[in-house]
Structure formats: C-alpha cells, structure tokens
Design a protein around this motif. Structure first.
Motif, PDB file in Angstrom:
ATOM      1  N   GLY A  15      13.620  20.534 -31.276  1.00 31.59           N
ATOM      2  CA  GLY A  15      12.355  19.808 -31.318  1.00 31.59           C
ATOM      3  C   GLY A  15      12.540  18.313 -31.173  1.00 31.59           C
ATOM      4  N   THR A  16      13.808  17.843 -31.296  1.00 28.40           N
ATOM      5  CA  THR A  16      14.071  16.395 -31.240  1.00 28.40           C
ATOM      6  C   THR A  16      15.293  16.124 -30.367  1.00 28.40           C
ATOM      7  N   LEU A  17      15.093  16.154 -29.053  1.00 26.95           N
ATOM      8  CA  LEU A  17      16.186  15.875 -28.104  1.00 26.95           C
ATOM      9  C   LEU A  17      15.996  14.546 -27.374  1.00 26.95           C
ATOM     10  N   SER A  18      14.972  13.792 -27.726  1.00 27.41           N
ATOM     11  CA  SER A  18      14.697  12.545 -26.997  1.00 27.41           C
ATOM     12  C   SER A  18      15.672  11.453 -27.422  1.00 27.41           C
ATOM     13  N   PRO A  19      16.073  10.553 -26.503  1.00 29.64           N
ATOM     14  CA  PRO A  19      15.819  10.619 -25.064  1.00 29.64           C
ATOM     15  C   PRO A  19      16.677  11.696 -24.416  1.00 29.64           C
ATOM     16  N   ILE A  20      16.017  12.610 -23.763  1.00 31.85           N
ATOM     17  CA  ILE A  20      16.656  13.845 -23.309  1.00 31.85           C
ATOM     18  C   ILE A  20      17.674  13.610 -22.191  1.00 31.85           C
ATOM     19  N   ASP A  21      17.533  12.510 -21.444  1.00 30.39           N
ATOM     20  CA  ASP A  21      18.437  12.275 -20.312  1.00 30.39           C
ATOM     21  C   ASP A  21      19.835  11.821 -20.749  1.00 30.39           C
ATOM     22  N   LEU A  22      20.024  11.533 -22.058  1.00 27.10           N
ATOM     23  CA  LEU A  22      21.340  11.096 -22.522  1.00 27.10           C
ATOM     24  C   LEU A  22      22.274  12.282 -22.790  1.00 27.10           C
ATOM     25  N   TYR A  23      21.713  13.452 -23.087  1.00 23.06           N
ATOM     26  CA  TYR A  23      22.548  14.616 -23.422  1.00 23.06           C
ATOM     27  C   TYR A  23      23.432  15.083 -22.257  1.00 23.06           C
ATOM     28  N   PRO A  24      22.912  15.157 -21.007  1.00 23.28           N
ATOM     29  CA  PRO A  24      23.822  15.544 -19.913  1.00 23.28           C
ATOM     30  C   PRO A  24      25.001  14.587 -19.757  1.00 23.28           C
ATOM     31  N   LYS A  25      24.813  13.310 -20.123  1.00 21.65           N
ATOM     32  CA  LYS A  25      25.919  12.344 -20.019  1.00 21.65           C
ATOM     33  C   LYS A  25      26.973  12.596 -21.089  1.00 21.65           C
ATOM     34  N   ILE A  26      26.542  12.676 -22.360  1.00 21.39           N
ATOM     35  CA  ILE A  26      27.536  12.766 -23.433  1.00 21.39           C
ATOM     36  C   ILE A  26      28.176  14.151 -23.490  1.00 21.39           C
ATOM     37  N   LEU A  27      27.490  15.185 -22.961  1.00 20.19           N
ATOM     38  CA  LEU A  27      28.079  16.523 -22.911  1.00 20.19           C
ATOM     39  C   LEU A  27      28.700  16.823 -21.544  1.00 20.19           C
ATOM     40  N   ASN A  28      28.493  15.922 -20.586  1.00 22.64           N
ATOM     41  CA  ASN A  28      29.122  16.008 -19.265  1.00 22.64           C
ATOM     42  C   ASN A  28      28.838  17.339 -18.562  1.00 22.64           C
ATOM     43  N   PHE A  29      27.538  17.661 -18.409  1.00 21.42           N
ATOM     44  CA  PHE A  29      27.178  18.868 -17.667  1.00 21.42           C
ATOM     45  C   PHE A  29      25.948  18.578 -16.813  1.00 21.42           C
ATOM     46  N   HIS A  30      25.611  19.522 -15.936  1.00 21.55           N
ATOM     47  CA  HIS A  30      24.534  19.305 -14.978  1.00 21.55           C
ATOM     48  C   HIS A  30      23.496  20.424 -15.102  1.00 21.55           C
ATOM     49  N   PRO A  31      22.479  20.224 -15.928  1.00 21.90           N
ATOM     50  CA  PRO A  31      21.456  21.262 -16.098  1.00 21.90           C
ATOM     51  C   PRO A  31      20.567  21.387 -14.869  1.00 21.90           C
ATOM     52  N   VAL A  32      20.119  22.611 -14.589  1.00 19.99           N
ATOM     53  CA  VAL A  32      19.202  22.810 -13.467  1.00 19.99           C
ATOM     54  C   VAL A  32      17.764  22.532 -13.897  1.00 19.99           C
ATOM     55  N   VAL A  33      17.510  22.566 -15.219  1.00 20.91           N
ATOM     56  CA  VAL A  33      16.168  22.275 -15.743  1.00 20.91           C
ATOM     57  C   VAL A  33      16.304  21.317 -16.917  1.00 20.91           C
ATOM     58  N   ILE A  34      15.553  20.217 -16.881  1.00 20.07           N
ATOM     59  CA  ILE A  34      15.439  19.291 -18.012  1.00 20.07           C
ATOM     60  C   ILE A  34      13.952  19.071 -18.254  1.00 20.07           C
ATOM     61  N   ARG A  35      13.472  19.359 -19.453  1.00 19.74           N
ATOM     62  CA  ARG A  35      12.031  19.229 -19.686  1.00 19.74           C
ATOM     63  C   ARG A  35      11.767  18.929 -21.158  1.00 19.74           C
ATOM     64  N   SER A  36      10.881  17.987 -21.400  1.00 19.10           N
ATOM     65  CA  SER A  36      10.412  17.679 -22.750  1.00 19.10           C
ATOM     66  C   SER A  36       8.921  18.001 -22.804  1.00 19.10           C
ATOM     67  N   LEU A  37       8.532  18.907 -23.692  1.00 20.30           N
ATOM     68  CA  LEU A  37       7.151  19.392 -23.738  1.00 20.30           C
ATOM     69  C   LEU A  37       6.350  18.678 -24.814  1.00 20.30           C
ATOM     70  N   ASN A  38       5.052  18.551 -24.570  1.00 22.17           N
ATOM     71  CA  ASN A  38       4.154  17.977 -25.562  1.00 22.17           C
ATOM     72  C   ASN A  38       3.505  19.067 -26.398  1.00 22.17           C
ATOM     73  N   MET A  39       2.820  18.665 -27.466  1.00 25.21           N
ATOM     74  CA  MET A  39       2.169  19.606 -28.364  1.00 25.21           C
ATOM     75  C   MET A  39       0.654  19.553 -28.153  1.00 25.21           C
ATOM     76  N   THR A  40       0.035  20.723 -27.950  1.00 21.98           N
ATOM     77  CA  THR A  40      -1.432  20.776 -27.855  1.00 21.98           C
ATOM     78  C   THR A  40      -1.986  21.069 -29.240  1.00 21.98           C
ATOM     79  N   LEU A  41      -2.933  20.255 -29.678  1.00 24.72           N
ATOM     80  CA  LEU A  41      -3.479  20.388 -31.027  1.00 24.72           C
ATOM     81  C   LEU A  41      -4.995  20.498 -30.995  1.00 24.72           C
TER      82      LEU A  41
END
Length: 767
Positions: A473-499
């Motif tokens: 639920g808390t991966l932001s900023p999400i674009d830093l994880y591929p760098k520090i884990l050194n991998f190339h995801p085919v999908v990167i997405r951060s979803l919002n909550m509908t209330l």
C-alpha cells in the motif's frame, strides 16, 4: 461472483468489487500474460489480498502450464490472514461457482511455530527448538536408538523420558509412512497442519516441507525465498513457471540487505572459541573410537562431494551456504582445510584475527578486498579457503554427529562471515566500531559485514521465476524500486482509492498555537517550545477525538526523551485526564500486554493513546482499525540515523552504482516509513481516521510528493500548513462529519456488480 477479465474467467468470492480491484487485476493479468515482473501499489484497506488470490488462482485454473503461487509475507498473522482469505475463495469456487478442481494450499513456518512435540515446543527460542528437534530426528540418533532397542533397551517412544537417546514419535510415524504421508486437497493454516499432525501422529513441519512439491499455493516468510541459507533448503525445487508474490513489500530492500549481513560481537567470538575447543575434543574422541568416519569424510572432500548428498540426511539438516547459489564454488574443498584438525587450526587463526581487529579503539571501514589482504598477510588465510568455510563446517558437524547446534551458533556466524567475505568483493563493506556513537561511554565493539546492494539477494528470484509481483500500500515513489532492486518490471502502476465519503483526512502541522515551527530536526527536537507544542497538540486532540489515538515517534530515544519532558511539564497528567496512555517498548511481552490493555480501554469507552516508534514492530505489523485508531500522529520525519557508518557506506554505493543521490534515498526511506505508520488506521472503506504529519518539513514538495497518491489526493490545500489551533478545528469538524451514520448505499454505488463488469467487458470487446 464470476466474470470475464478480457479472455480470463475470474472467480471472486464477493458480490461486488471496488474499481481499483478491477484495475489491479487487469494490470496483474497483463504481467502474467507477458511472463514478466510487476510493481503494483494498491491503497491500504481495499482488498489487495483477495484480489491477488482471485486473479492468480483463476489464471492457474485456465492456464495449467502456470506453476505454483508462492505468496511471501512478513509475519505469521499475515500468513494466517492470506490462508483464511483463500479458504473463503475456494469455498466460493466449489459451492457457488461449481468448480471442482481440487487445490492444495498450505503455510510453512519455523519448527517453533509448527512443532507438536510436547517437550520440544516448550523450548524458548527458535534456535533451541531447532536444536532439540535435531536431537530427536537426526539420522545417527535414530540409528543408535534402533541399535539400542536390539541391545540395551533404548527408548524410541519420543515423548517419554529417561532414555539415553529418544526419538520424536511424530517424525518416526511420518517417516514410516513414506510416500503415503500426504495431505488431502484443502487449504491448511499452521493450526490446521498442527491439528492434522496430531490426529495422524505425523510431524506437521516435515509434512509441510514434503508437500511443497505438490501444493498449488504456498504461503511463507520472505526469508524462505530471499535468504540463501534457507531458500536452498525450501525453495530450491520450485519450478520456473511459479508466480512469486511479495506482499507488504515496501521494505523489501532492507530484508534483502539483512539476509546477506553478519554482525560479530565479543561474546560471539568467545562462543566461537569455545566451540572450536569442543570440536577439537570431539575430533580426538572420534579418532580414538571411530577414525573411519573422519577418513571417509576426507575422501568425500577430495572427490568434491560435500555438496552432493554424500552425507546421510535425516532431520539434522543445517542451513545451506550463505552465498547466493550461482556464487557457490562447485569444486573440491581446498587441501589445507580437508583434514578436520587442519580446519580447526584454520578457524582458530581466523577467530583470533577477528578478535584482534575487534580490539581496535578507532572506527574502521574497508572493503572485502583490503580486509582479505590484511588477513592473508597476518594469518596466511586466503579467500578461496574462506569461501568453503561454511560448507566445511557443516560437513564436519554432520560427520561428528553433532545435533546441539545452538551451542555452536557463534562459530556458525563466523563461518557465515568468512564465506561471504571470501565470495564477494563488491557490494559489501566491513565496518568495525568500538562503541555506538549514540552511547560513547558504553564499550560495545562489533565487526559488521554489511551488504550494501539489496539487488544481490533478490536477483536469483528475478532470474529463476518468470513472474514476480512486488506489491504494497506504500511503494511511493514507485519508480525508485526498479533502481535499488535492479530489475525491469513489465508493469508499474500506483492506484488511487475510490471513496463514497472522505473518510481519511491527512493534514500537515507546521507550527504550534504560539506560531513557533515544530519539527523533529536535530537542531529543534530538544527545544522546550517544540516539546510543549507537541504536548499541547496531544492534550487538545485527546479532548476532541473519540476512542483510540496512535502516536508514532522517530526513535525510542526520542520517544523516551519527549515523554519524560511531558511528565516534567505536567502535560502527561493533562492527557491522562482524557485518555489512558500506553507505550511500546523493545520488550515483546511488555508491548503485547500494552496493546491488549490499550484495546480494552478503547472497548470500554475510556479511550486510550498508544505511543509507538516508526520502524518498530507495531508500525510494521499491527492494525488499528475501527475505534482502535481514529487518529494517528506522526511526530517528525523518521529518517534513519544519518551518522551511521553502515548507512553512509550504503548511500555512497547507491550513488556510485545506481546514481541515486543521498538526499533522494533518505527522503524516500523516511516518507515511506511515515506513510506505513499513518496507513495503520485505515483497514476498510467503512473505516475513518485523521492522519497528522506533525513536522514543518512535510509541507515541502520534496517530502509531500513522495507520499502515496491515495494520501496526497485527499490533502486539501488549506490543510498543508496548519497551526495547532487550526488543526484542532479541522479535527473536530472531521470527527463530527464522520459521526453521522454511514450511508451503505453510497458505498454500493461505487462498487462494481457482476452485471456492470459484464457490461464493461462487452464495451471492451465492442471497441
């Protein structure tokens, strides 16, 4: 409900679903179709677990070529929650949807959590339970008891006492069944496995280990996948087609680093020295009574069979090599450590060198190459011999038939240290500290082999499995994880909550009622004005917020300091007129008792405040849903201790290797911890909570923009820079609006029914 997601039939155990669940499934399906990895952030309290399980098990059903679902969690309660959700899903598939495809799902944990032997499970620590279990299940112990039964009447009853050697009746019964010892299809929590084991008189731990090969879904701890010592035993046989999920993975980089790091203190090295003496005596005894055993081991090592199963296996198995699988040398053990007595002399020289290094009075930091150069010049020990250190010790312990492995824990750590430092020349640092800089008057020397590159431990997982899902639920900023884990995801997405209503209210407090700025920054944290303003905030909040309030501080030291000052100022007395106060400590038992009493105070209407620490056990694993958490206050920005030499070394490595600046990483790490803390109060959309970021630094874009989108989306412009008196007005107004009856129909309007999903699918096909 049952619906079509593109060309996939999905079985979902509820009548309606949230729009973000549908989007999450869609992104997850795209990554599975592409046979690649994905990185998905989904807001807390939106049903992430059941969404993952529904999509992946449905995908397995339609695509038999897809392997097992391996679901990795951080804690046992999370594991149990996943398996309970899966039980509901399987029940829906079988009873309502008419799917008769059998499924086997099980959880796996340590012996301590799964043992049913009355004596073994009473042992205190995990290491003690493991050692006691080995004493009852090792192949040579069982052989001696069998011989004893024929000769001097040794006992094999397991739970009885009094015999020189006894066995575990559960393990014996499990072994006697051989291939017939299997679990029928179903979903098994740890408690279910223990009940099944007691009924059949089979060992649930070894049964679960055996059934991993046949299961459709496996749920276990991160360590079983990321720690090379454990994964080589448990996860080695998993096929490439498996789908691996790391849930609550916001701290996965820290888990990876811990898996490949070793700390050695004075008492560890003293224990290692005693262990070497004991081993030397056992070697002399073995020479006198059974020299053939040592001779056979020497011949195996000459032929390079130490890692090829030549040593008999029972319940005595040791953890595997601490190095990553592709880095383990597949060749004969060097000649200078093949003979047992030569290996003991080798270990003694190595431990003596470590003791000498530990005796230094100044801080030292070096890379593995310079450490090995100094070691070779001083002791004539080379890197290649060190690489085999752990495997050679493991072989010797088995040859000498040693089962009380907890007594040799210090020597095992030294062997870990030697193998890692001999294997890797990059991505590690050796740091020697004579004392903790925060407590300079207390001598506490330590040698730390610290892994600096989190991608090292997770790299074999990305390479071995075709689909790895990292989600939280808390991966932001999400674009830093591929760098520090050194991998190339085919999908990167951060979803919002509908209330259906604005049930979360994030606010930023920048100054007290006296208009003085508030912050936990080092130059301000002990300012009496800041401490008083923080205290007044809590006094006023306790008067307007019902039930439970949770407060997070940046460290135990800061919490102790500020609570002590509040007590001297009389602020604590004022708070306790409105609510009771409970505090997290570093003692697990005390904290558990405090949490239990906190909940009782909330249940009876008295109300309570719980003081906790970011990065602590409570911040990572305890939910404060419903009336247990109507407000959460994050006092300060939870930066790591920035003067830590290990942290400085890691920051330098990140800058040089991945071009990540120090300020970016420190801010990223601090804000993700803060987001994890405030997210504890929202566990469903019917819940509500006030989120207070009490530090002026959160108002800066470089901090605020790193918060998850589902939080920043709900920060109103007028709540970005509040003083204490303005915040209390906002809190009172929010609590009044949330006190109105919850309109369930409004919530249902944002949910998607089966008919709506069918209509959406038709629209997609029509386009």
């Amino acid at each position: 409900m049952k619906f079509k997601l593109e060309d996939l039939t999905v079985y979902f155990p509820y009548e309606r679903m949230y729009p973000e669940q549908y989007t999450y499934m869609l992104e997850l399906k795209h990554s599975l179709d592409a046979k690649g990895h994905c990185l998905l952030e989904m807001p807390t309290g939106t049903g992430k677990t059941v969404t993952l399980l529904s999509l992946i098990t449905s995908y397995q059903l339609q695509h038999p070529e897809v392997g097992k679902l391996v679901y990795c969690t951080r804690t046992v309660p999370e594991m149990e929650k996943v398996l309970e959700e899966l039980k509901n899903l399987v029940k829906f598939r079988e009873e309502d949807a008419g799917v008769k495809a059998p499924i086997l799902a099980l959880g796996l944990s340590s012996r301590k959590n799964m043992c049913v032997h009355s004596q073994v499970r009473e042992e205190g620590s995990r290491e003690s339970v493991d050692a006691k279990c080995r004493k009852l299940t090792a192949s040579w112990v069982r052989e001696k008891v069998t011989v004893g039964d024929a000769g001097d009447g040794g006992s094999a009853s397991g739970e009885g006492g009094g015999a020189a050697h006894e066995l575990c009746e559960f393990y014996e019964e499990y072994e006697s069944k051989g291939s017939e010892a299997i679990l029928p299809p179903g979903v098994y929590t740890l408690d279910d496995l223990k009940v099944f084991g007691e009924q059949r008189r089979w060992c649930p731990y070894f049964l679960a280990r055996h059934m991993i090969s046949y299961a459709n879904v496996i749920v276990y701890n991160y360590q079983y996948m990321l720690d090379p010592k454990v994964s080589a035993l448990v996860s080695k046989e998993l096929e490439r087609e498996c789908v691996v999920v790391f849930d609550e993975a916001h701290n996965i980089d820290n888990v990876c680093i811990e898996a490949l790091s070793v700390n050695l203190r004075q008492q560890t090295l003293e224990n290692a020295t005693r262990s070497i003496t004991r081993l030397k005596n056992k070697i002399e005894d073995a020479k006198a009574t059974d020299a053939q055993r040592l001779s056979d081991e020497y011949n195996r090592l000459v032929r390079g069979l130490a890692q090829q199963g030549a040593i008999p296996q029972g319940g005595e198995e040791w953890l595997s090599n601490p190095a990553l699988p592709q880095d383990i040398l597949r060749e004969a053990v060097p000649g200078n450590i093949r003979r047992a007595e030569h290996f003991m002399a080798f270990l003694r020289r190595f431990v003596d060198h470590l003791k000498e290094r530990l005796g230094c009075q100044a801080f030292q930091s070096e890379n593995p190459t310079s450490f090995l150069d100094r070691l070779r010049n001083t002791t004539q020990i080379d890197a290649k011999s060190l690489k085999f250190c752990y495997d050679r010790l493991q072989s010797l312990m088995k040859t000498l038939e040693i089962v009380d492995t907890d007594d040799y824990y210090g020597l095992s750590l030294v062997a870990d240290f030697g193998t890692l430092v001999g294997t890797y020349d990059r991505g590690f640092a050796i740091i020697i500290e004579p004392y903790d800089e925060r407590l300079p008057s207390v001598p506490d020397p330590v040698i730390q082999l610290s892994c600096l590159d989190s991608s090292l431990a997770v790299r074999p997982v990305f390479e071995k499995f075709q689909s790895v899902v990292i989600t939280s639920g808390t991966l932001s900023p999400i674009d830093l994880y591929p760098k520090i884990l050194n991998f190339h995801p085919v999908v990167i997405r951060s979803l919002n909550m509908t209330l259906a209503r604005d049930c979360i209210c994030p606010v930023i407090l920048t100054k007290g009622a006296d208009q003085m700025p508030v912050s936990s920054a080092f130059e301000m944290r002990n300012d009496p004005g800041v401490v008083r303003n923080y205290g007044k905030l809590l006094v006023d909040l306790s008067a307007v917020v019902p039930d439970g309030i949770v407060c997070f501080f940046v460290s135990y030291l800061y919490m102790d300091s500020i609570v002590s000052q509040w007590s001297d100022m009389g602020i604590l007395r004022d708070i306790m007129q409105n609510k009771l106060v409970f505090i997290e400590t570093q003692d697990v038992v005390e904290t558990t008792l405090a949490l239990d009493n906190y909940r009782r105070a909330c249940d009876c209407g008295r109300g309570a405040i719980f003081f906790s620490v970011a990065r602590g056990k409570v911040a990572e694993g305890i939910d404060f849903d419903r009336h247990y958490g109507r407000c959460v206050v994050m006092f300060g920005v939870p930066y790591q201790y920035t003067l830590s030499r290990i942290l400085r070394a890691r920051l330098e490595y990140l800058r040089e290797t991945f071009q990540i600046s120090e300020s970016d990483f420190l801010a990223f790490d601090a804000v993700r911890q803060a987001a994890q803390c405030v997210g504890r109060v929202i566990r469903s959309k019917a819940d509500y909570g006030l989120m207070i970021f009490a530090d002026r630094r959160y108002a800066r874009p470089d901090k605020r923009d790193k918060l998850p989108g589902w939080i920043t989306k709900h920060i109103q412009h007028g709540n970005l820079n509040l003083s204490e008196d303005m915040l209390i007005q906002v809190a009172a107004q929010f609590m009044r609006s949330m006190a109105q009856p919850f309109d369930q129909r409004a919530n249902e309007e944002i949910l998607l029914s089966e008919e709506q999903l069918i209509g959406m699918q038709r629209g997609v096909i029509g386009r």
